[in-house]
Design an enzyme around this catalytic site. Structure first.
Site, short mmCIF file in Angstrom:
data_model
loop_
_atom_site.label_atom_id
_atom_site.label_comp_id
_atom_site.label_asym_id
_atom_site.label_seq_id
_atom_site.Cartn_x
_atom_site.Cartn_y
_atom_site.Cartn_z
N ASN A 69 0.83 -1.20 0.00
CA ASN A 69 0.00 0.00 0.00
C ASN A 69 0.87 1.25 0.00
OD1 ASN A 69 -0.50 1.99 2.45
ND2 ASN A 69 0.21 0.02 3.32
N SER A 70 0.38 2.25 -0.69
CA SER A 70 1.02 3.55 -0.69
C SER A 70 -0.08 4.60 -0.71
CB SER A 70 1.93 3.70 -1.91
OG SER A 70 2.57 4.95 -1.90
N LEU A 73 -1.23 8.46 3.72
CA LEU A 73 -1.81 9.12 4.90
C LEU A 73 -2.95 10.08 4.56
CD1 LEU A 73 1.47 9.84 6.92
CD2 LEU A 73 -0.25 8.11 7.43
N CYS A 130 7.92 8.26 9.35
CA CYS A 130 7.75 9.42 8.47
C CYS A 130 9.09 10.09 8.17
CB CYS A 130 6.82 10.44 9.14
SG CYS A 130 5.27 9.73 9.70
N LYS A 165 5.40 3.73 17.47
CA LYS A 165 5.25 2.66 16.49
C LYS A 165 6.54 2.52 15.69
CE LYS A 165 2.02 0.81 13.08
NZ LYS A 165 0.72 0.99 12.43
N ILE A 191 5.04 -4.59 14.14
CA ILE A 191 5.86 -3.76 13.26
C ILE A 191 4.98 -2.95 12.32
CG2 ILE A 191 7.86 -5.32 13.32
CD1 ILE A 191 6.89 -6.45 10.59
N GLY A 217 0.34 -8.09 5.73
CA GLY A 217 -0.34 -9.35 5.48
C GLY A 217 0.47 -10.54 6.00
N GLY A 243 1.17 -7.58 12.49
CA GLY A 243 1.83 -8.00 11.27
C GLY A 243 1.31 -9.35 10.82
#
Length: 304
Positions: A69-70, A73, A130, A165, A191, A217, A243
């Protein structure tokens, strides 16, 4: 009687099952599939100082055992959440809300911590994957000294328990974990996603518009379990493990490795009511092994 309550950072969770930020929206999106009160808590979608539209599509790509995923945010901003979303969640659902924040400067993180501290969120989760725009774009979470400084600065502005996180895309997860603890973190979550890429062999271009993304996943679960175990052996603060969780046995596995809470993430895309079968499996496991209190299994893996 089976006891599933967990005290995490001084907050009582009715059970150890929460959700991973970014996979659950702001909660209401999943309300038609399962009562949100079934969860011990849920992490809201990652918030930034100002609203963000996210990355251009395609933003999701399936992989053999997970997804890339990208999303970038996409969110309405921390002030909108504090003014509108959090009051609604607090009035509608009997569960803990974990507010997740992402920043590009130390100042942004501190400002968001102050804003979220004045809401009914139970815990503030700080995503340190980030880019630090003041230091060449290198992610905050890849350098122990940077993590120590960021955590200690944000902690001064945070009135709620602060959970950091962690990114798995580091040389030593334990060095980063120790730095966060030293900086005053009340807990850790790990993670975050692993960096990955998928290429369309016909167009010879990356499948994602952003070229690369975060892998989540079932494929990442062994990595996540190992990193949770390593971290639990290193720090004295509680851990949210995540995770590739797809079942109750996965939750038990993370808890044996040292996690106090365990988050459902990508599995919710496949099965939005996953919480129901996960809870049932955990209860059956506890009954089968005569476990009265789920706290008794935390960190109890027996090495060969």
């Amino acid at each position: 009687m089976i006891k599933t309550k967990i005290n995490f950072c001084g907050i009582e969770f009715k059970n150890p099952i929460v959700t991973a930020s970014g996979t659950f929206g702001f909660g209401a999106e999943y309300g038609e599939y399962a009562d949100l009160s079934e969860y011990g808590g849920f992490s809201a979608k990652g918030l930034t100082r100002s609203p963000r539209a996210g990355n251009k599509p395609p933003r999701i790509a399936e992989t053999p055992s997970g997804i890339l995923n990208s999303v970038g945010l996409q969110n309405p901003g921390v002030e909108f959440f504090a003014k509108y979303t959090m009051p609604y969640l607090a009035s509608e659902y009997d569960t803990n809300v974990i507010a997740n924040m992402s920043g590009n400067t130390v100042e942004e993180y501190c400002e968001m911590a102050e804003i979220l501290s004045d809401t009914d969120a139970a815990i503030i989760e700080m995503n340190i994957s980030c880019p630090n725009v003041k230091h060449g774009g290198l992610a905050f979470g890849t350098d122990p000294d940077t993590v120590l400084d960021l955590t200690s600065q944000v902690k001064k502005h945070c009135k709620k328990p602060l959970v950091v996180k962690l990114s798995p895309n580091v040389t030593s997860i334990t060095d980063i974990a120790k730095a966060a603890e030293q900086g005053g973190a009340d807990g850790l979550s790990l993670i975050n996603t692993l960096l990955g890429m998928s290429i369309d062999i016909n167009t010879r271009r990356p499948v994602l518009a952003n070229n690369m993304g975060g892998l989540s996943g079932p494929a990442v679960k062994p990595v996540a379990v190992w990193m949770v175990y390593q971290t639990a052996q290193t720090v004295n603060i509680p851990i949210i493990g995540m995770g590739g969780v797809m079942s109750g046995s996965d939750v038990i596995e993370f808890m044996l490795a040292g996690a106090s809470l365990v988050a459902l993430g990508t599995g919710l895309f496949l099965k939005p009511d996953l919480i129901l079968s996960v809870k049932e499996e955990i209860e059956n496991y506890m009954t089968h092994y005569n476990i009265e209190d789920i706290n008794d299994i935390i960190g109890k893996v027996q090495l060969n």
